[in-house]
Design an enzyme around this catalytic site. Structure first.
Site, mmCIF file in Angstrom:
data_model
loop_
_atom_site.group_PDB
_atom_site.id
_atom_site.type_symbol
_atom_site.label_atom_id
_atom_site.label_comp_id
_atom_site.label_asym_id
_atom_site.label_seq_id
_atom_site.Cartn_x
_atom_site.Cartn_y
_atom_site.Cartn_z
ATOM 1 N N LYS A 95 0.838 -1.208 0.000
ATOM 2 C CA LYS A 95 0.000 0.000 0.000
ATOM 3 C C LYS A 95 0.874 1.260 0.000
ATOM 4 O O LYS A 95 0.617 2.199 -0.739
ATOM 5 C CB LYS A 95 -0.925 0.024 1.231
ATOM 6 C CG LYS A 95 -1.932 -1.122 1.254
ATOM 7 C CD LYS A 95 -2.962 -0.945 2.355
ATOM 8 C CE LYS A 95 -2.402 -0.987 3.761
ATOM 9 N NZ LYS A 95 -1.864 -2.278 4.220
ATOM 10 N N ARG B 238 -10.226 0.575 8.361
ATOM 11 C CA ARG B 238 -9.692 -0.782 8.436
ATOM 12 C C ARG B 238 -10.736 -1.748 8.986
ATOM 13 O O ARG B 238 -10.521 -2.953 8.997
ATOM 14 C CB ARG B 238 -8.525 -0.714 9.403
ATOM 15 C CG ARG B 238 -7.539 -1.810 9.371
ATOM 16 C CD ARG B 238 -6.253 -1.302 8.859
ATOM 17 N NE ARG B 238 -5.058 -1.815 9.432
ATOM 18 C CZ ARG B 238 -3.897 -1.196 9.255
ATOM 19 N NH1 ARG B 238 -3.840 -0.047 8.613
ATOM 20 N NH2 ARG B 238 -2.802 -1.709 9.697
ATOM 21 N N ARG C 92 11.953 -5.009 4.564
ATOM 22 C CA ARG C 92 11.323 -3.690 4.526
ATOM 23 C C ARG C 92 11.948 -2.718 5.528
ATOM 24 O O ARG C 92 12.118 -3.035 6.699
ATOM 25 C CB ARG C 92 9.829 -3.837 4.818
ATOM 26 C CG ARG C 92 9.117 -2.518 4.943
ATOM 27 C CD ARG C 92 7.671 -2.639 4.642
ATOM 28 N NE ARG C 92 6.893 -3.070 5.790
ATOM 29 C CZ ARG C 92 5.564 -3.056 5.808
ATOM 30 N NH1 ARG C 92 4.902 -2.677 4.736
ATOM 31 N NH2 ARG C 92 4.909 -3.459 6.852
ATOM 32 N N ARG D 206 10.576 -1.373 11.067
ATOM 33 C CA ARG D 206 9.398 -1.218 11.920
ATOM 34 C C ARG D 206 9.417 -2.273 13.010
ATOM 35 O O ARG D 206 9.615 -3.455 12.726
ATOM 36 C CB ARG D 206 8.126 -1.365 11.080
ATOM 37 C CG ARG D 206 7.831 -0.146 10.277
ATOM 38 C CD ARG D 206 6.669 -0.322 9.356
ATOM 39 N NE ARG D 206 5.489 -0.909 9.980
ATOM 40 C CZ ARG D 206 4.285 -0.853 9.438
ATOM 41 N NH1 ARG D 206 4.097 -0.224 8.308
ATOM 42 N NH2 ARG D 206 3.262 -1.416 10.027
ATOM 43 N N ARG E 188 -0.823 -9.372 12.700
ATOM 44 C CA ARG E 188 -1.379 -8.310 11.842
ATOM 45 C C ARG E 188 -2.057 -8.912 10.606
ATOM 46 O O ARG E 188 -3.103 -8.433 10.158
ATOM 47 C CB ARG E 188 -0.272 -7.329 11.432
ATOM 48 C CG ARG E 188 0.229 -6.522 12.628
ATOM 49 C CD ARG E 188 1.517 -5.796 12.327
ATOM 50 N NE ARG E 188 1.376 -4.875 11.232
ATOM 51 C CZ ARG E 188 2.355 -4.540 10.396
ATOM 52 N NH1 ARG E 188 3.554 -5.068 10.520
ATOM 53 N NH2 ARG E 188 2.135 -3.695 9.427
HETATM 54 P P1 AMP Z 1 0.030 0.234 8.988
HETATM 55 O O1 AMP Z 1 1.207 1.120 8.831
HETATM 56 O O2 AMP Z 1 -1.164 0.703 8.200
HETATM 57 O O3 AMP Z 1 0.352 -1.226 8.748
HETATM 58 O O4 AMP Z 1 -0.429 0.342 10.553
HETATM 59 C C1 AMP Z 1 0.445 -0.043 11.595
HETATM 60 C C2 AMP Z 1 -0.342 -0.304 12.859
HETATM 61 O O5 AMP Z 1 -1.050 0.886 13.266
HETATM 62 C C3 AMP Z 1 -1.427 -1.364 12.737
HETATM 63 O O6 AMP Z 1 -0.899 -2.681 12.900
HETATM 64 C C4 AMP Z 1 -2.377 -0.959 13.864
HETATM 65 O O7 AMP Z 1 -1.845 -1.358 15.122
HETATM 66 C C5 AMP Z 1 -2.340 0.559 13.799
HETATM 67 N N1 AMP Z 1 -3.366 1.083 12.857
HETATM 68 C C6 AMP Z 1 -3.126 1.740 11.671
HETATM 69 N N2 AMP Z 1 -4.286 2.067 11.072
HETATM 70 C C7 AMP Z 1 -5.282 1.622 11.878
HETATM 71 C C8 AMP Z 1 -6.706 1.643 11.793
HETATM 72 N N3 AMP Z 1 -7.346 2.187 10.734
HETATM 73 N N4 AMP Z 1 -7.408 1.084 12.811
HETATM 74 C C9 AMP Z 1 -6.798 0.544 13.876
HETATM 75 N N5 AMP Z 1 -5.457 0.468 14.021
HETATM 76 C C10 AMP Z 1 -4.687 1.004 13.028
#
Ligand code: AMP
Length: 239
Positions: free
Chosen positions: A16, A95, A134, A167, A178
């Protein structure tokens, strides 16, 4: 040009962030908001919000819907994007079905509903291999991959020269959680957007395969010429 408000859905590691960077480089009038980036910035700045977010993120758990919805809604509002003429791209939010419904009700009064939702469909075996390599530049959200998209100087962001980091939630254990979250929460979300007739599944093993398909869909939408043959227009059956 039609306004275009996009959402990218996809498992963690499906690309993404990479697709977002490429779309933004191509369509200069579109900007993005990533909920994950907003949260990581809060953590980096050591805010109260960031401290709470870190607890969830380190476990690979989703944050409470209301918490993230408010964060993203405030960001959209402060950028002046709650308007019928705005164009933007959302990455990582909504999400869950609850987040999607709340967002829809918050955008509706401004006639700023999402216009297209893309589901990046990448095989899990490819995703797992990708995650190991990554690295990210936290302040900008730029993503690098040591194998196929390495930084020009090892360990440094191409634009700012600042250090790249791994990360903390890209470990095998947290990443597995995740992925489980994504499988559980994405099905109703996809069904929701399929019923609205705006979900497009775009499949491929690499970003180079997926990107031209996205490009063509976005270009067609900007020019108001309907759905081309580059994606499966998803129905509720697909979701
Ligand atoms: P990402 O960078 O989008 O993979 O997000 C990293 C982490 O942030 C996720 O594993 C969640 O813990 C939290 N997170 C990001 N976006 C959301 C969302 N829309 N709802 C809930 N938790 C989120």
């Amino acid at each position: 040009m039609n306004p275009i408000r996009l959402l990218l859905l996809g498992a963690p590691g499906s690309g993404k962030g990479t697709q977002t960077s490429r779309l933004l480089a191509h369509f200069k009038h579109i900007q993005s908001v990533s909920s994950g980036d907003l949260l990581r910035l809060q953590i980096q700045r050591k805010t109260e919000l960031g401290k709470i977010a870190a607890q969830y993120i380190s476990k690979g758990a989703l944050l409470p819907d209301a918490f993230v919805t408010e964060l993203v809604h405030n960001e959209l509002s402060s950028r002046g994007w709650l308007s019928p003429s705005s164009s933007f791209l959302l990455d990582g939010f909504p999400r869950t079905l609850k987040q999607a419904k709340t967002l829809r009700s918050k955008l509706a009064p401004h006639k700023a509903a999402l216009t297209m939702v893309f589901e990046l469909d990448v095989p899990e075996s490819v995703i797992l291999e990708r995650i190991e390599n990554r690295y990210v530049h936290v302040p900008s959200g730029r993503v690098y991959n040591l194998t196929y998209n390495p930084p020009k100087v090892a360990g440094k962001d191409d634009v700012t020269g600042e250090p790249l980091t791994k990360r903390p939630d890209d470990t095998v254990e947290v990443f597995g959680r995740r992925l489980d979250n994504y499988r559980e929460t994405s099905a109703p979300l996809k069904e929701f957007y399929a019923k609205l007739g705006i979900l497009h599944r775009v499949s491929g093993e690499t970003s180079d395969i997926i990107f031209p398909k996205l490009l063509s869909l976005v270009e067609n939408s900007l020019n108001g010429s309907g759905t081309p043959e580059t994606s499966e227009k998803s129905t509720t059956r697909d979701a």
